[in-house]
Design a protein around this motif. Structure first.
Motif, PDB file in Angstrom:
ATOM      1  N   MET A 154      42.574  86.108  61.438  1.00 55.38           N
ATOM      2  CA  MET A 154      41.348  85.419  61.037  1.00 55.38           C
ATOM      3  C   MET A 154      41.471  83.928  61.365  1.00 55.38           C
ATOM      4  N   ARG A 155      40.376  83.344  61.845  1.00 51.17           N
ATOM      5  CA  ARG A 155      40.332  81.913  62.091  1.00 51.17           C
ATOM      6  C   ARG A 155      39.556  81.237  60.959  1.00 51.17           C
ATOM      7  N   TYR A 156      39.748  79.899  60.862  1.00 55.07           N
ATOM      8  CA  TYR A 156      39.188  79.178  59.717  1.00 55.07           C
ATOM      9  C   TYR A 156      38.477  77.907  60.150  1.00 55.07           C
ATOM     10  N   GLU A 157      37.347  77.647  59.497  1.00 51.93           N
ATOM     11  CA  GLU A 157      36.669  76.361  59.595  1.00 51.93           C
ATOM     12  C   GLU A 157      37.104  75.556  58.373  1.00 51.93           C
ATOM     13  N   VAL A 158      37.625  74.356  58.605  1.00 55.23           N
ATOM     14  CA  VAL A 158      38.250  73.614  57.511  1.00 55.23           C
ATOM     15  C   VAL A 158      37.720  72.183  57.467  1.00 55.23           C
ATOM     16  N   PRO A 159      37.813  71.536  56.298  1.00 53.81           N
ATOM     17  CA  PRO A 159      37.429  70.123  56.231  1.00 53.81           C
ATOM     18  C   PRO A 159      38.418  69.269  57.014  1.00 53.81           C
ATOM     19  N   PHE A 160      37.934  68.117  57.482  1.00 52.96           N
ATOM     20  CA  PHE A 160      38.835  67.143  58.087  1.00 52.96           C
ATOM     21  C   PHE A 160      38.855  65.888  57.232  1.00 52.96           C
ATOM     22  N   VAL A 161      40.059  65.460  56.879  1.00 52.11           N
ATOM     23  CA  VAL A 161      40.265  64.169  56.230  1.00 52.11           C
ATOM     24  C   VAL A 161      41.423  63.493  56.959  1.00 52.11           C
ATOM     25  N   PRO A 162      41.360  62.188  57.154  1.00 55.73           N
ATOM     26  CA  PRO A 162      42.393  61.503  57.946  1.00 55.73           C
ATOM     27  C   PRO A 162      43.650  61.195  57.141  1.00 55.73           C
ATOM     28  N   ASP A 163      44.352  62.255  56.739  1.00 54.59           N
ATOM     29  CA  ASP A 163      45.619  62.134  56.023  1.00 54.59           C
ATOM     30  C   ASP A 163      46.735  62.622  56.947  1.00 54.59           C
ATOM     31  N   PRO A 164      47.842  61.894  57.089  1.00 53.82           N
ATOM     32  CA  PRO A 164      48.870  62.269  58.069  1.00 53.82           C
ATOM     33  C   PRO A 164      49.431  63.671  57.881  1.00 53.82           C
ATOM     34  N   ALA A 165      49.779  64.042  56.648  1.00 57.59           N
ATOM     35  CA  ALA A 165      50.371  65.363  56.429  1.00 57.59           C
ATOM     36  C   ALA A 165      49.352  66.468  56.710  1.00 57.59           C
ATOM     37  N   TYR A 166      48.121  66.254  56.292  1.00 55.93           N
ATOM     38  CA  TYR A 166      47.084  67.256  56.526  1.00 55.93           C
ATOM     39  C   TYR A 166      46.766  67.356  58.019  1.00 55.93           C
ATOM     40  N   ALA A 167      46.651  66.199  58.680  1.00 51.06           N
ATOM     41  CA  ALA A 167      46.381  66.205  60.115  1.00 51.06           C
ATOM     42  C   ALA A 167      47.497  66.918  60.879  1.00 51.06           C
ATOM     43  N   ALA A 168      48.737  66.764  60.434  1.00 51.14           N
ATOM     44  CA  ALA A 168      49.861  67.440  61.087  1.00 51.14           C
ATOM     45  C   ALA A 168      49.749  68.957  60.929  1.00 51.14           C
ATOM     46  N   LEU A 169      49.317  69.406  59.746  1.00 46.49           N
ATOM     47  CA  LEU A 169      49.115  70.841  59.530  1.00 46.49           C
ATOM     48  C   LEU A 169      48.052  71.377  60.482  1.00 46.49           C
ATOM     49  N   LEU A 170      46.936  70.669  60.601  1.00 43.95           N
ATOM     50  CA  LEU A 170      45.860  71.127  61.475  1.00 43.95           C
ATOM     51  C   LEU A 170      46.312  71.148  62.937  1.00 43.95           C
ATOM     52  N   ALA A 171      47.029  70.116  63.352  1.00 40.81           N
ATOM     53  CA  ALA A 171      47.497  70.071  64.732  1.00 40.81           C
ATOM     54  C   ALA A 171      48.453  71.225  65.033  1.00 40.81           C
ATOM     55  N   SER A 228      44.480  78.501  65.013  1.00 41.52           N
ATOM     56  CA  SER A 228      43.864  79.275  63.930  1.00 41.52           C
ATOM     57  C   SER A 228      42.571  78.662  63.431  1.00 41.52           C
ATOM     58  N   LEU A 229      42.139  77.554  64.035  1.00 44.43           N
ATOM     59  CA  LEU A 229      40.955  76.845  63.568  1.00 44.43           C
ATOM     60  C   LEU A 229      39.725  77.244  64.370  1.00 44.43           C
ATOM     61  N   SER A 230      38.660  77.536  63.664  1.00 43.13           N
ATOM     62  CA  SER A 230      37.378  77.808  64.304  1.00 43.13           C
ATOM     63  C   SER A 230      36.594  76.520  64.508  1.00 43.13           C
ATOM     64  N   ALA A 231      36.736  75.564  63.558  1.00 41.44           N
ATOM     65  CA  ALA A 231      36.066  74.266  63.630  1.00 41.44           C
ATOM     66  C   ALA A 231      36.604  73.410  62.495  1.00 41.44           C
ATOM     67  N   VAL A 232      36.348  72.101  62.578  1.00 42.17           N
ATOM     68  CA  VAL A 232      36.561  71.201  61.442  1.00 42.17           C
ATOM     69  C   VAL A 232      35.229  70.535  61.142  1.00 42.17           C
ATOM     70  N   TYR A 233      35.029  70.183  59.879  1.00 38.75           N
ATOM     71  CA  TYR A 233      33.791  69.509  59.491  1.00 38.75           C
ATOM     72  C   TYR A 233      34.139  68.285  58.653  1.00 38.75           C
ATOM     73  N   PHE A 234      33.237  67.291  58.635  1.00 44.38           N
ATOM     74  CA  PHE A 234      33.565  66.020  58.002  1.00 44.38           C
ATOM     75  C   PHE A 234      32.298  65.277  57.617  1.00 44.38           C
ATOM     76  N   ARG A 235      32.414  64.441  56.595  1.00 46.58           N
ATOM     77  CA  ARG A 235      31.322  63.537  56.233  1.00 46.58           C
ATOM     78  C   ARG A 235      31.234  62.439  57.277  1.00 46.58           C
ATOM     79  N   LEU A 236      30.036  62.142  57.734  1.00 45.99           N
ATOM     80  CA  LEU A 236      29.857  61.163  58.803  1.00 45.99           C
ATOM     81  C   LEU A 236      30.213  59.750  58.375  1.00 45.99           C
ATOM     82  N   GLY A 237      30.133  59.461  57.101  1.00 42.27           N
ATOM     83  CA  GLY A 237      30.469  58.132  56.597  1.00 42.27           C
ATOM     84  C   GLY A 237      30.137  58.035  55.122  1.00 42.27           C
TER      85      GLY A 237
END
Length: 355
Positions: free
Chosen positions: A1-18, A23-32
Motif C-alpha cells: 500500500m502507498r500513502y499520501e502524507v503531510p509534509f512538514v519541514p522537520d529534518p527527522a521527518y523529512a529523512a523518513l519521507l526521503a 511508498s508515497l503516493s503524494a505529500v500535502y501541505f499548508r500553503l502558508g
C-alpha cells in the motif's frame, strides 16, 4: 500500500519521507500561515520559503497545497485577495515545489481558473475528502465540475471516510469509477477518528472557515462540551465504530484502493514521524486513540490499546450497519479494553511515550 502524507519541514521527518519515497503516493501541505485550509491556524506553521525548500527535495512525489477551507472570504474571489493567492501559487511553481491543490470551495477554484489560466493549467485540482464522495454519481459530478475549469484533471481522489470499512460498497464504487475514469487512483483516509457519519461535521467545517473571517474561535472546549469528544467519552464504543483503518489492516484494502491518506499535519513533528512510520511498517503498539485524528485529544484520558483489538476486528466490522444501540458489539468490546487513564503528571521517563 502507498500513502499520501503531510509534509512538514522537520529534518527527522523529512529523512523518513526521503528514505521511504517509493511508498508515497503524494505529500500535502499548508500553503502558508495565512492561507485558509480545513484546519485551525497553528502557531508553528512554516513559511512558504521553508516549505518550498523542503518540498523541492521530493521531485518525484506529487506535492499538493491545501486550499480546502469549506469556504473563503468574498474578497478572496476577486481583487487583491485573489491576486495575492495567485502570486503565492506562482512562487511555489517557480520553485518546483507544487504539482496541485486540494480544494473544497468550487467558487474559489473557478475564480482562480478565470484569473490565471496559466497557473490553473500547471496544477492538478484535487477535490477535498469533504466533498463526501460516497457514490459514483457524486464523484462524477464533482469531477465534471473540475473539467469545466482550466485546472488539470485530477489523477487521484479520496473517497468518503464512511465507506472505509464497507468493502462491498467500496468495491462497487471503485469498479464504476475506474471504468468511467481510466487511470484515476482512489484513496481512503487511514487514521480517521471522527464519529461515523459525524452529525457535527458541517458546522465544524464552517466554524473553521469562519475563524479566518470574523472573531470566531473554535477550540477543544466546544468539542468537549457539545460535540464529538463528549460523545466519545460518554460512549467509548463509538471510538471503535469510527471508520479508521489500523496500520495492521491496510493490507486488507489492497486491490480496492491505490493509497491511504494519513492525517496529523498540525501535530508535533515527532508524533507525525511515529504515526507515518507505524503505517509504513504495518504495525502500531500503543494507545490507538493517540494514533487517530480527532481522538488523539482523548488519549490523555482514555487508553484504547491497539494490541487488545481482536485480529479479525476489520472483518467483524466490515459492512457494519451502524445501528449501535441495537447491536452493542463495539460497546461491549470497549467495555472490556478501554480504560480511563489516571490523571496527574507523568512519571520521570514517561513523557516521551507514544500514547
Amino acid at each position: 500500500m502507498r500513502y499520501e502524507v503531510p509534509f512538514v519541514p522537520d529534518p527527522a521527518y523529512a529523512a523518513l519521507l526521503a528514505a521511504r519515497a517509493a511508498s508515497l503516493s503524494a505529500v500535502y501541505f499548508r500553503l502558508g500561515p495565512d492561507i485558509p485550509d480545513a484546519r485551525l491556524p497553528g502557531a508553528g506553521d512554516a513559511a512558504p520559503q521553508e516549505l518550498a525548500a523542503g518540498l523541492a527535495a521530493l521531485p518525484e512525489v506529487p506535492r499538493l497545497g491545501l486550499l480546502n477551507a469549506a469556504f473563503h472570504a468574498p474578497e478572496t474571489l476577486s481583487g487583491d485577495g485573489l491576486r495575492d493567492l495567485l502570486l503565492l501559487l506562482e512562487g511555489y511553481l517557480a520553485a518546483g515545489a507544487i504539482t496541485g491543490i486540494v480544494y473544497a470551495d468550487h467558487y474559489l477554484l473557478t475564480a482562480l481558473s478565470d484569473a490565471s489560466p496559466e497557473v490553473a493549467g500547471a496544477l492538478v485540482a484535487v477535490p477535498s475528502i469533504n466533498f463526501r464522495l460516497d457514490r459514483f454519481e457524486r464523484l462524477a459530478a464533482v469531477l465534471e465540475a473540475v473539467a469545466d475549469t482550466r485546472f488539470r484533471f485530477p489523477d487521484a481522489v479520496i473517497l468518503d471516510r464512511d465507506i472505509n470499512r464497507d468493502t462491498a460498497r467500496l468495491g462497487e464504487l471503485a469498479d464504476r469509477a475506474r471504468r468511467a475514469f481510466p487511470g484515476l487512483r482512489l484513496g481512503l483516509m487511514a487514521n480517521e477518528g471522527c464519529l461515523y457519519a459525524c452529525p457535527f461535521k458541517t458546522a465544524h467545517d464552517a466554524h473553521i472557515a469562519l475563524t479566518r473571517l470574523a472573531a470566531c474561535r473554535l477550540g477543544p472546549d466546544m468539542h468537549r462540551d457539545l460535540g464529538c469528544l463528549r460523545t466519545f467519552y460518554a460512549h467509548p464504543g463509538r471510538m471503535l465504530a469510527s471508520p479508521f483503518i489500523r496500520p495492521e489492516d491496510a493490507r486488507r484494502l489492497e486491490g480496492l484502493v491505490d493509497f491511504l491518506k494519513i492525517c496529523g499535519r498540525t501535530r508535533p513533528a515527532a508524533d507525525l514521524t511515529a504515526i507515518v512510520a507505524a503505517y509504513l511498517d504495518g504495525a502500531f503498539h500503543g494507545n490507538l486513540a493517540w494514533l487517530l485524528d480527532t481522538q488523539e485529544i482523548l488519549s490523555g484520558r482514555l487508553d484504547l490499546p491497539n494490541d487488545a483489538l481482536p485480529a479479525d476486528f476489520f472483518a467483524r466490522t466490515d459492512g457494519c450497519g451502524h445501528h449501535c444501540r441495537a447491536c452493542g458489539s463495539c460497546a461491549e468490546l470497549a467495555g472490556r479494553i478501554v480504560r480511563e487513564r489516571e490523571m496527574g503528571l507523568p512519571r520521570l521517563g514517561e513523557a516521551g511515550e507514544r500514547g
